[in-house]
Scaffold this motif. Sequence first.
Motif, PDB file in Angstrom:
ATOM      1  N   SER B 199       0.949  -1.134  -0.067  1.00 42.12           N
ATOM      2  CA  SER B 199      -0.244   0.155   0.079  1.00 42.12           C
ATOM      3  C   SER B 199       0.762   1.152  -0.018  1.00 42.12           C
ATOM      4  N   GLU B 203       0.531   3.833  -2.715  1.00 44.07           N
ATOM      5  CA  GLU B 203       0.434   5.245  -2.608  1.00 44.07           C
ATOM      6  C   GLU B 203       1.256   6.071  -3.087  1.00 44.07           C
ATOM      7  N   SER B 289       2.553  -5.773  -7.542  1.00 47.44           N
ATOM      8  CA  SER B 289       1.615  -6.048  -6.551  1.00 47.44           C
ATOM      9  C   SER B 289       0.708  -7.127  -6.727  1.00 47.44           C
ATOM     10  N   VAL B 297      -4.407  -7.369  -0.440  1.00 46.55           N
ATOM     11  CA  VAL B 297      -3.990  -6.199  -1.214  1.00 46.55           C
ATOM     12  C   VAL B 297      -4.807  -5.679  -2.277  1.00 46.55           C
ATOM     13  N   VAL B 300      -6.944  -2.398  -2.659  1.00 42.47           N
ATOM     14  CA  VAL B 300      -6.139  -1.357  -2.788  1.00 42.47           C
ATOM     15  C   VAL B 300      -5.284  -1.310  -4.146  1.00 42.47           C
TER      16      VAL B 300
END
Lengths: 75, 728
Positions: B199, B203, B289, B297, B300
């Motif tokens: 994350s 981000e 990811s 996850v 996200v």
Amino acid sequence: MSEKELGKKWDRCLADGAIKFGTGLGLGIVLSVLFFKRHTWPISFGSGAGLGMAYANCQNDLRSHYMLHRSEKEQ
Amino acid sequence: MLRACLRGANATARTNLRGTRPNNLQQCRHYTAGESSGGAAKVVVAGLLTVGGGVGGTIIYAKWDHKFRAAVEKNVPYSDRLLGLAWGPLPQDGRPSVQKQVEVAQPPSMMEKQMKASKSKSEKKAKETTESPAAESAPVPPVQSLEEECTECHHHDDSAAPVAESPVTEPLKERPVEEVSARLAKQDQEEQDVIAAVSVSLEESLASSAKSTLQAIGAQEAALQAVIRHTLKLKEAMEAEAPPQEKSAQWKDLETSLAERNSAVNDAAAALTKANVALDSLKSVIDESKGLKVSAVRPVVLAAEENLHNMVVDLDKAVTKVQTAESEAKIVSQYSELVNEAKLQFQKEVSSLTPEIQANWKSLTGKLSPDDLNALIAHAHRRIDQLNRELAEQRVREQIHIDAALEQQKLEDQKALEKAVSTSLQHVKEEARLEQERKLTELREVMEAEMRTQLRRQAAAHTDHVQDVLKVQEAELRSEADQVLGSKLLEQETRYRQLSQEQLDNFTLDMNSAYARLKGMEEAIDSHVIAEEEARKAHQLWLSVEALSYTLKTADTNAPSVPLEVAAQAVRDNCSDNDFALALSSAFPQESLQRGVYSEASLRARFNSLRSLARRVALIDESHNSLYQYFLSYLQAALLFENKHEAPPTQLSSEDLDPFKLLSYASYCLEHGDLELAAKLVNQLRGEARRVVEDWLTEARLTLETRQVINLLSAYANAVGLGTTQAP
């Protein structure tokens, strides 16, 4: 007395034998004289037959205890 | 046949002459001899053939039939040697061995089949179970751990299946709770870390890309604005008829706006490239990811993807806007260029026509001579003509130009359309994919919730079961304890009762003994009286028994004794209260009571006369009783000599059962006064001899019986008498 039985049997045998022999002999003589032209064979035949019958009777008498009679057998 | 032949020969010889007699005889003899010799040979040959055929037949049949061969070998001696010589030894286990081999071959094949079946079964099971973990790709952490365990177990099972025939079970051991929770916590921790890292990275990249995208969009917007302004200004500049100062100001404005536009466009381009770079990096991070297996996850990642998509879409929109504006501006610029060109040309023409005006400073005043004006007018007219012509020409070429322009426009439109279509398609695809991903995550969440409820249910069931088991165990333990308690109580009670009973018993024992002593004393006094009475009775009994035994002696030779009735009755009277004596006195044989018994001496004498008779009929029995046998028996008796008296052995063997021997043993016994043994020996006679001595035997038995009873009675009386007479 059981020991006297045998003696009695023998007496009977002898008496019977004597009678039969004598009768046979007599009958033989008669037949020989009457029908068989004085041959000897009827005489010997008759006496032999008599003796034989006496023998058979004696044997039967002596055996009588051991033979089963028909009436006993059926029982 | 020979005799008949001889008689015939004699008869013929008698009738014939004497001379021919020997010839005939000889002929006859030869004839008969020849005949007889030929016949004999035939018979011998036939006999040999039959015997040989029989033996050969048996040998050949024995080869074919084993049972027959065995029977022959058993019954006929030495045939086994002969048959063994001919066909070899009798095969004992020919057929059974074959059968056994077949049977032995079958079980291994059956066992192999079983092994194969079990192997295939285990393989199938393994395959199924390995497929199932692969199918369950939803990696919920506890389920995942179990699955990992399952795959491990199945790897082990696959390796172990060929060795063992035991059924393939999943050796899922129940791990202790702490370990499970520790594992779960660790896994959660790991996931949290991963999620956090992912994350964070997402981000970061999102932020950067967003910034750059915004910048790009801003730049694009600015560029757009600049372009629009520029075009407006250009249009204004083209169309407006403003005073020259304003015009130049306008043109300067225009230039500045153009410069602005260029700079803005460049900035926009730079920002766009930067934004693209940032978006690409974001995309790579998202892909990375996505490569991680952690599910939490996903939302996200999904959000990031959506953001990316939106940014891309906005950027593209801005870019398209800018491009449209630019295309418009291009048109307007082209138009302005054309206008400038025309103006230049016009100026050129004007200058060419009126060169002095240009060089002349008069032009500065703006006053022009009429010649110049005429020239200008003529030029203008000429120009108008030219332009009219051009216009006419242009009108003619209008259509073609329009078509060409349309074509061009179409091409451009098509290109733009294609581009727009492709971009929109990409956008739509991207949206669809994002939609799918969203739906997938929703579904996954739903599944997870369901799984959680099922697990909760299982846990509840497990707790219920455990509760039930505990209850049952409690009940069992309670009942056990009760049982033990009951048994202990029972023990104590019985012990108490035993002790009290013992006390009672001891007391009663003492009482009884005292009472018994008293009773004993009383009885002793009474018994004295009784004993005296008994003694008197015993005396009387003894006297009567003595009388009875005396009666026996009254027997003469060959005459029995007096009947024993009276004496026996006397005995019975004297022992009326005694069962034993009563039984004995009533055990007399009837004959002895009525008639009396013979003495031993008379029996002895009788036996001697019997003996010779028995000897004479020794051979006669059931099977041998013809007159001839009688004759033989008499002969044997006359010729056979044996001992008159012979001591009998203690045990009779089979050769002692010969009548002559038996009679000599019996006479020896009689001489020595043992009537009993003599009777036993005489009892062994069989057949006619036995019949002859039957009566003697019965008499002997009678005597023996009576004597035995009397002896018993006297012994009894003596004993009783002895018993009653006591020393003072």
